[in-house]
Design a protein around this motif. Structure first.
Motif, PDB file in Angstrom:
ATOM      1  N   GLN A  23       0.739  -1.139   0.061  1.00 45.34           N
ATOM      2  CA  GLN A  23      -0.002   0.034  -0.151  1.00 45.34           C
ATOM      3  C   GLN A  23       0.918   1.337   0.004  1.00 45.34           C
ATOM      4  OE1 GLN A  23      -2.203  -0.854   3.568  1.00 45.34           O
ATOM      5  NE2 GLN A  23      -3.748  -2.415   2.510  1.00 45.34           N
ATOM      6  N   GLY A  75      -2.755 -11.342   1.254  1.00 39.63           N
ATOM      7  CA  GLY A  75      -2.599 -11.219   2.756  1.00 39.63           C
ATOM      8  C   GLY A  75      -1.509 -10.267   2.867  1.00 39.63           C
ATOM      9  N   SER A  76      -1.190  -9.447   1.748  1.00 34.24           N
ATOM     10  CA  SER A  76      -0.250  -8.374   1.960  1.00 34.24           C
ATOM     11  C   SER A  76      -0.819  -7.119   1.854  1.00 34.24           C
ATOM     12  CB  SER A  76       0.633  -8.331   0.621  1.00 34.24           C
ATOM     13  OG  SER A  76       0.034  -8.200  -0.362  1.00 34.24           O
ATOM     14  N   GLY A  77      -2.251  -7.227   1.891  1.00 36.95           N
ATOM     15  CA  GLY A  77      -3.192  -5.931   1.673  1.00 36.95           C
ATOM     16  C   GLY A  77      -3.252  -5.335   0.267  1.00 36.95           C
ATOM     17  N   THR A 110      -5.523  -5.872  -1.805  1.00 36.47           N
ATOM     18  CA  THR A 110      -6.845  -5.480  -2.549  1.00 36.47           C
ATOM     19  C   THR A 110      -6.978  -4.031  -2.405  1.00 36.47           C
ATOM     20  OG1 THR A 110      -7.387  -7.897  -1.492  1.00 36.47           O
ATOM     21  CG2 THR A 110      -9.063  -6.337  -2.426  1.00 36.47           C
TER      22      THR A 110
HETATM   23  P1  AMP Z   1      -5.367  -8.871   0.987  1.00 35.74           P
HETATM   24  O1  AMP Z   1      -3.765  -8.947   0.810  1.00 35.74           O
HETATM   25  O2  AMP Z   1      -5.701  -7.728   0.177  1.00 35.74           O
HETATM   26  O3  AMP Z   1      -6.089 -10.047   0.846  1.00 35.74           O
HETATM   27  O4  AMP Z   1      -5.651  -8.100   2.635  1.00 35.74           O
HETATM   28  C1  AMP Z   1      -5.344  -9.213   3.633  1.00 35.74           C
HETATM   29  C2  AMP Z   1      -5.861  -8.666   5.000  1.00 35.74           C
HETATM   30  O5  AMP Z   1      -5.336  -7.540   5.587  1.00 35.74           O
HETATM   31  C3  AMP Z   1      -7.625  -8.286   4.786  1.00 35.74           C
HETATM   32  O6  AMP Z   1      -8.346  -8.788   5.847  1.00 35.74           O
HETATM   33  C4  AMP Z   1      -7.519  -6.626   4.786  1.00 35.74           C
HETATM   34  O7  AMP Z   1      -8.444  -6.027   5.397  1.00 35.74           O
HETATM   35  C5  AMP Z   1      -6.155  -6.465   5.852  1.00 35.74           C
HETATM   36  N1  AMP Z   1      -5.566  -5.240   5.597  1.00 35.74           N
HETATM   37  C6  AMP Z   1      -5.453  -4.365   4.791  1.00 35.74           C
HETATM   38  N2  AMP Z   1      -4.654  -3.347   4.711  1.00 35.74           N
HETATM   39  C7  AMP Z   1      -4.250  -3.439   6.063  1.00 35.74           C
HETATM   40  C8  AMP Z   1      -3.498  -2.743   6.716  1.00 35.74           C
HETATM   41  N3  AMP Z   1      -2.872  -1.483   6.397  1.00 35.74           N
HETATM   42  N4  AMP Z   1      -3.184  -2.919   7.991  1.00 35.74           N
HETATM   43  C9  AMP Z   1      -3.562  -4.139   8.611  1.00 35.74           C
HETATM   44  N5  AMP Z   1      -4.458  -4.878   7.932  1.00 35.74           N
HETATM   45  C10 AMP Z   1      -4.944  -4.735   6.679  1.00 35.74           C
END
Ligand code: AMP
Length: 415
Positions: A127, A147-149, A151
């Motif tokens: 991000q 899992g890295s955020g 999305t």
């Molecule tokens: P993803 O890799 O997009 O599948 O995200 C994995 C999880 O991380 C999801 O449940 C998101 O809601 C959460 N997430 C996304 N951004 C953050 C952040 N900056 N800090 C903590 N959790 C996050």
């Protein structure tokens, strides 16, 4: 288990879902489209979508990035240190600096409020670097794991993008299209979209196979700014003209490596022909094999690339690795000494950098009485097969190979 399987509690349910993951025809029929995994996809591949006319396109806004003063004030060294600490690697022209706190991305207030409500402390690495890149309106390749955020890395800029476009009118399709390999991932993406979109009045829907079409058609016909879809069902919907992609200006391919692995490439290509070429494209993958790169090169224009973590192969912890640095002249004698130490009837694989080197070492070994054979790219297939069989059976317990030739072997166990 591969890196995706953690989403499925038991293998049978995984297989069942896989079979029905993108059944394009008829709700719940479960006709798999397994690509390399098998399946019946001819019906979809034969569908042809209308040719689009991309002449006289109305320009649209896509650069929304305003660098915050605190980011501008960073020194180059600080930028480098931040990227190094968070394992961010970047490529491309004119790469924006990473942001360090949510406020530096200049997202609308409602985004920051939802982030605060969710209890997020700081942007994840993807991000931090992905947001400024995506907000600049440029194409983007993101190499990051689920899992890295990732999305939210593409969804929050997508909300900014949508808000800046003219409102949808009756009969228009989405502004943002997210393609995902499975319905599970598509649903997860929509869950993230709903957390933020409901605050901004931005509608989203999920279009995937193995579920009744009725509600999906209703959503599409009512009008949605964001469509998250698996390729097969989306093609069905396009073919039946329940929606169209003429308004799409922000395209996301999520888990591109997995989509290719599942054989979706022809369908992705078909879908992309429906979208204006000056769109912004964000291409996500956890790995970067050649096919994934080739497709990226065809779909993206002047992209940024951001890699999180290392793409390097990690050393296998169960193998004892010993590194010795010797001169060129010392190499052969050292090899012979090693062979004398380890040669106990087990098989030994020797890698060389070049084909010529491979032949030379093998010749010398044979002249010195060692049972060695070689494989490399200049040997024909039947010769390679024979050498491999000799090695496997132990009749010729030493095999020399270039790593390129050995990569084509699949798994060989060296005992
Ligand atoms: P993803 O890799 O997009 O599948 O995200 C994995 C999880 O991380 C999801 O449940 C998101 O809601 C959460 N997430 C996304 N951004 C953050 C952040 N900056 N800090 C903590 N959790 C996050």
């Amino acid at each position: 288990m591969n890196r995706y399987d953690h989403r499925y509690a038991d293998p049978d349910s995984y297989r069942q879902r896989r079979r029905g993951f993108d059944s394009g025809r008829g709700g719940g029929r479960g006709g798999g489209r397994g690509g390399r995994h098998g399946g019946h996809r001819d019906d979809l591949d034969n569908l042809s979508l209308p040719k689009q006319d991309f002449g006289n396109l109305v320009p649209f806004e896509k650069n929304f990035y305003v660098e915050s003063p605190s980011i501008r004030a960073m020194t180059e060294t600080e930028v480098k240190m931040y990227r190094a600490r968070r394992e961010i690697t970047v490529e491309g022209h004119d790469v924006p600096r990473p942001i360090r706190i949510f406020q530096e991305a200049n997202f609308p207030d409602y985004c920051l409020e939802v982030i605060a409500k969710l209890g997020f402390v700081e942007p994840t690495p993807i991000q931090a670097q992905g947001w400024p890149m995506a907000l600049k309106g440029r194409d983007l390749i993101g190499i990051a794991e689920t899992g890295s955020g990732k999305t939210l890395s593409y969804l929050l800029p997508a909300f900014v993008h949508v808000s800046a476009q003219p409102r949808l009118v009756q009969g228009e399709g989405p502004i943002v299209l997210v393609l995902a390999p499975t319905r599970e991932l598509a649903v997860q993406i929509q869950e993230e979209a709903l957390k933020f979109g409901s605050r901004a009045g931005i509608r989203s829907t999920c279009i995937y196979g193995g579920a009744p079409k009725g509600p999906q058609i209703r959503d599409l016909r009512r009008g949605v700014e964001i469509v998250i879809a698996t390729p097969g069902r989306l093609i069905d919907m396009l073919e039946a003209q329940h929606t169209n992609l003429r308004r799409v200006t922000y395209l996301v391919l999520d888990e591109a490596d997995r989509m290719l692995d599942m054989g979706f490439e022809p369908q992705i290509r078909k879908i992309v022909t429906q979208i204006r070429p000056d769109r912004q494209t964000l291409y996500w993958s956890a790995t970067w094999p050649r096919e994934v790169e080739t497709l990226a090169r065809q779909f993206l224009r002047n992209p940024y690339k951001v890699i999180i973590g290392s793409l390097e192969l990690k050393a296998n912890q169960s193998i004892n690795q010993v590194v010795e640095v010797v001169t060129e002249a010392e190499k052969y004698n050292r090899l012979i000494k090693l062979l004398k130490e380890v040669m106990d009837g087990s098989r030994i694989l020797i890698f060389t950098e070049t084909k010529k080197g491979c032949d030379q070492v093998t010749r010398q070994l044979r002249m010195d009485g060692w049972p060695a054979l070689s494989i490399h790219g200049d040997k024909n297939q039947s010769e390679r097969d024979w050498v491999l069989a000799e090695f496997r059976s132990g009749r010729s317990p030493i095999m020399t190979a270039t790593d390129v030739a050995a990569r084509g072997l699949g798994r060989i166990t060296v005992c």
